[in-house]
Design a protein around this motif. Structure first.
Motif, PDB file in Angstrom:
ATOM      1  N   ARG A  89       2.176 -28.857 -26.791  1.00  8.19           N
ATOM      2  CA  ARG A  89       3.676 -28.707 -26.592  1.00  8.19           C
ATOM      3  C   ARG A  89       4.023 -27.283 -26.280  1.00  8.19           C
ATOM      4  O   ARG A  89       4.882 -27.056 -25.405  1.00  8.19           O
ATOM      5  N   ASN A  90       3.177 -26.364 -26.662  1.00  8.91           N
ATOM      6  CA  ASN A  90       3.401 -24.956 -26.371  1.00  8.91           C
ATOM      7  C   ASN A  90       2.883 -24.491 -25.012  1.00  8.91           C
ATOM      8  O   ASN A  90       3.285 -23.562 -24.234  1.00  8.91           O
ATOM      9  N   LEU A  91       1.570 -24.966 -24.680  1.00 12.71           N
ATOM     10  CA  LEU A  91       1.114 -24.792 -23.292  1.00 12.71           C
ATOM     11  C   LEU A  91       1.362 -25.515 -22.179  1.00 12.71           C
ATOM     12  O   LEU A  91       1.459 -24.934 -20.913  1.00 12.71           O
ATOM     13  N   LEU A  92       1.732 -26.767 -22.288  1.00 20.37           N
ATOM     14  CA  LEU A  92       1.978 -27.383 -21.257  1.00 20.37           C
ATOM     15  C   LEU A  92       3.277 -26.923 -20.423  1.00 20.37           C
ATOM     16  O   LEU A  92       3.315 -26.824 -19.205  1.00 20.37           O
ATOM     17  N   PRO A  93       4.544 -26.317 -21.012  1.00 19.75           N
ATOM     18  CA  PRO A  93       5.412 -25.899 -20.193  1.00 19.75           C
ATOM     19  C   PRO A  93       5.047 -24.475 -19.372  1.00 19.75           C
ATOM     20  O   PRO A  93       5.603 -24.555 -18.396  1.00 19.75           O
ATOM     21  N   LEU A  94       4.124 -23.749 -19.891  1.00 23.02           N
ATOM     22  CA  LEU A  94       3.524 -22.668 -19.267  1.00 23.02           C
ATOM     23  C   LEU A  94       2.809 -23.299 -17.907  1.00 23.02           C
ATOM     24  O   LEU A  94       2.978 -22.581 -16.883  1.00 23.02           O
ATOM     25  N   ILE A  95       2.004 -24.177 -18.174  1.00 22.72           N
ATOM     26  CA  ILE A  95       1.145 -24.622 -17.100  1.00 22.72           C
ATOM     27  C   ILE A  95       2.295 -25.416 -16.013  1.00 22.72           C
ATOM     28  O   ILE A  95       1.940 -25.223 -14.984  1.00 22.72           O
ATOM     29  N   ASP A  96       3.259 -25.824 -16.407  1.00 25.65           N
ATOM     30  CA  ASP A  96       4.224 -26.473 -15.562  1.00 25.65           C
ATOM     31  C   ASP A  96       4.654 -25.695 -14.681  1.00 25.65           C
ATOM     32  O   ASP A  96       5.132 -25.983 -13.503  1.00 25.65           O
ATOM     33  N   SER A  97       5.086 -24.465 -15.078  1.00 23.50           N
ATOM     34  CA  SER A  97       5.864 -23.685 -14.323  1.00 23.50           C
ATOM     35  C   SER A  97       4.622 -23.062 -13.109  1.00 23.50           C
ATOM     36  O   SER A  97       4.990 -22.800 -12.110  1.00 23.50           O
ATOM     37  N   SER A  98       3.465 -23.179 -13.503  1.00 19.64           N
ATOM     38  CA  SER A  98       2.601 -22.835 -12.399  1.00 19.64           C
ATOM     39  C   SER A  98       2.434 -23.880 -11.338  1.00 19.64           C
ATOM     40  O   SER A  98       2.166 -23.761 -10.161  1.00 19.64           O
ATOM     41  N   THR A  99       2.665 -25.170 -11.927  1.00 19.56           N
ATOM     42  CA  THR A  99       2.657 -26.124 -10.990  1.00 19.56           C
ATOM     43  C   THR A  99       3.701 -26.244 -10.129  1.00 19.56           C
ATOM     44  O   THR A  99       3.661 -26.487  -8.837  1.00 19.56           O
ATOM     45  N   GLU A 100       4.920 -25.715 -10.593  1.00 14.76           N
ATOM     46  CA  GLU A 100       6.003 -25.634  -9.432  1.00 14.76           C
ATOM     47  C   GLU A 100       5.609 -24.500  -8.462  1.00 14.76           C
ATOM     48  O   GLU A 100       5.703 -24.728  -7.203  1.00 14.76           O
ATOM     49  N   VAL A 101       4.996 -23.514  -8.698  1.00 15.89           N
ATOM     50  CA  VAL A 101       4.572 -22.500  -7.805  1.00 15.89           C
ATOM     51  C   VAL A 101       3.416 -22.916  -6.900  1.00 15.89           C
ATOM     52  O   VAL A 101       3.554 -22.713  -5.519  1.00 15.89           O
ATOM     53  N   ALA A 102       2.728 -23.901  -7.340  1.00 18.91           N
ATOM     54  CA  ALA A 102       1.616 -24.314  -6.706  1.00 18.91           C
ATOM     55  C   ALA A 102       2.216 -25.486  -5.500  1.00 18.91           C
ATOM     56  O   ALA A 102       1.816 -25.447  -4.349  1.00 18.91           O
ATOM     57  N   ILE A 103       3.190 -26.323  -5.820  1.00 13.87           N
ATOM     58  CA  ILE A 103       3.958 -27.278  -5.160  1.00 13.87           C
ATOM     59  C   ILE A 103       4.887 -26.314  -4.224  1.00 13.87           C
ATOM     60  O   ILE A 103       4.762 -26.908  -2.657  1.00 13.87           O
ATOM     61  N   GLU A 104       5.422 -25.305  -4.341  1.00 12.52           N
ATOM     62  CA  GLU A 104       6.056 -24.218  -3.590  1.00 12.52           C
ATOM     63  C   GLU A 104       5.137 -23.832  -2.491  1.00 12.52           C
ATOM     64  O   GLU A 104       5.447 -23.946  -1.290  1.00 12.52           O
ATOM     65  N   PHE A 105       3.910 -23.500  -2.873  1.00 14.28           N
ATOM     66  CA  PHE A 105       2.974 -22.951  -1.889  1.00 14.28           C
ATOM     67  C   PHE A 105       2.520 -24.040  -1.008  1.00 14.28           C
ATOM     68  O   PHE A 105       2.341 -23.933   0.465  1.00 14.28           O
ATOM     69  N   LEU A 126      -0.645 -16.243  -1.117  1.00 15.44           N
ATOM     70  CA  LEU A 126      -1.900 -16.285  -1.827  1.00 15.44           C
ATOM     71  C   LEU A 126      -1.987 -15.506  -2.811  1.00 15.44           C
ATOM     72  O   LEU A 126      -2.381 -16.137  -4.243  1.00 15.44           O
ATOM     73  N   GLN A 127      -1.682 -14.061  -2.959  1.00 13.38           N
ATOM     74  CA  GLN A 127      -1.440 -13.164  -3.956  1.00 13.38           C
ATOM     75  C   GLN A 127      -0.805 -13.675  -5.093  1.00 13.38           C
ATOM     76  O   GLN A 127      -1.125 -13.669  -6.151  1.00 13.38           O
ATOM     77  N   ALA A 128       0.514 -14.145  -4.760  1.00 13.18           N
ATOM     78  CA  ALA A 128       1.368 -14.658  -5.778  1.00 13.18           C
ATOM     79  C   ALA A 128       0.948 -15.986  -6.496  1.00 13.18           C
ATOM     80  O   ALA A 128       0.987 -16.062  -7.604  1.00 13.18           O
ATOM     81  N   LEU A 129       0.274 -16.900  -5.808  1.00 10.11           N
ATOM     82  CA  LEU A 129      -0.217 -18.092  -6.330  1.00 10.11           C
ATOM     83  C   LEU A 129      -1.391 -17.660  -6.947  1.00 10.11           C
ATOM     84  O   LEU A 129      -1.341 -18.235  -8.163  1.00 10.11           O
TER      85      LEU A 129
END
Length: 156
Positions: A89-105, A126-129
């Protein structure tokens, strides 16, 4: 980044086929990133490699969400591990935010037309991702270590 991937693969490799396959996907993705990062300036001849990175990235984050995290959650449930559930529950929201960045890329570079129109911005994208994904890899490694390793020890 590649070295920490190798360490994770060595540490948890062979423990579970799903995790092995996923860590291999991660390694391949990182290798392709390193290749692109080292290119410097991009031309339309680089487009196939960039499109490949987009595909690998989407495959990797999808496997995490729809296979690996589910497997880890099932293990936590099977072992009646409340601490594991809290960690998820604590880590999945943090991982989800990176998923959004990956999908935007991916959305920015997922076609030949998109890619070629934005080649100048690619090094910055690429650097931001990369910064976001490094954090994601650490969270994922923590999930594997805390959940899968703990449950492997209990079942031994």
């Amino acid at each position: 980044m590649l070295e920490s991937c190798k360490t994770a693969q060595e540490r948890w490799g062979g423990v579970h086929v799903i995790i092995d396959r996923w860590l291999e996907q991660r390694r391949q993705l990182i290798e392709m990133w390193v290749y692109l990062r080292d290119r410097g300036e991009f031309t339309p001849t680089d487009t196939p490699k960039i499109l490949s990175v987009c595909e690998m990235l989407v495959d990797y984050v999808s496997a995490g969400h729809f296979t690996v995290y589910e497997q880890l959650a099932l293990e936590a449930k099977e072992f009646d591990d409340d601490g594991a559930s809290v960690l998820l529950r604590n880590l999945l929201p943090l991982i989800d935010s990176s998923t959004e960045v990956a999908i935007e890329f991916n959305d920015k570079y997922d076609t030949k037309e998109h890619c070629n129109a934005q080649l100048e911005a690619l090094p910055f994208s690429l650097q931001a991702l990369t910064l976001v994904m490094v954090d994601r890899f650490q969270y994922e490694d923590q999930l594997i270590k805390e959940l899968h390793e703990a449950h492997s020890e209990k079942s031994a």
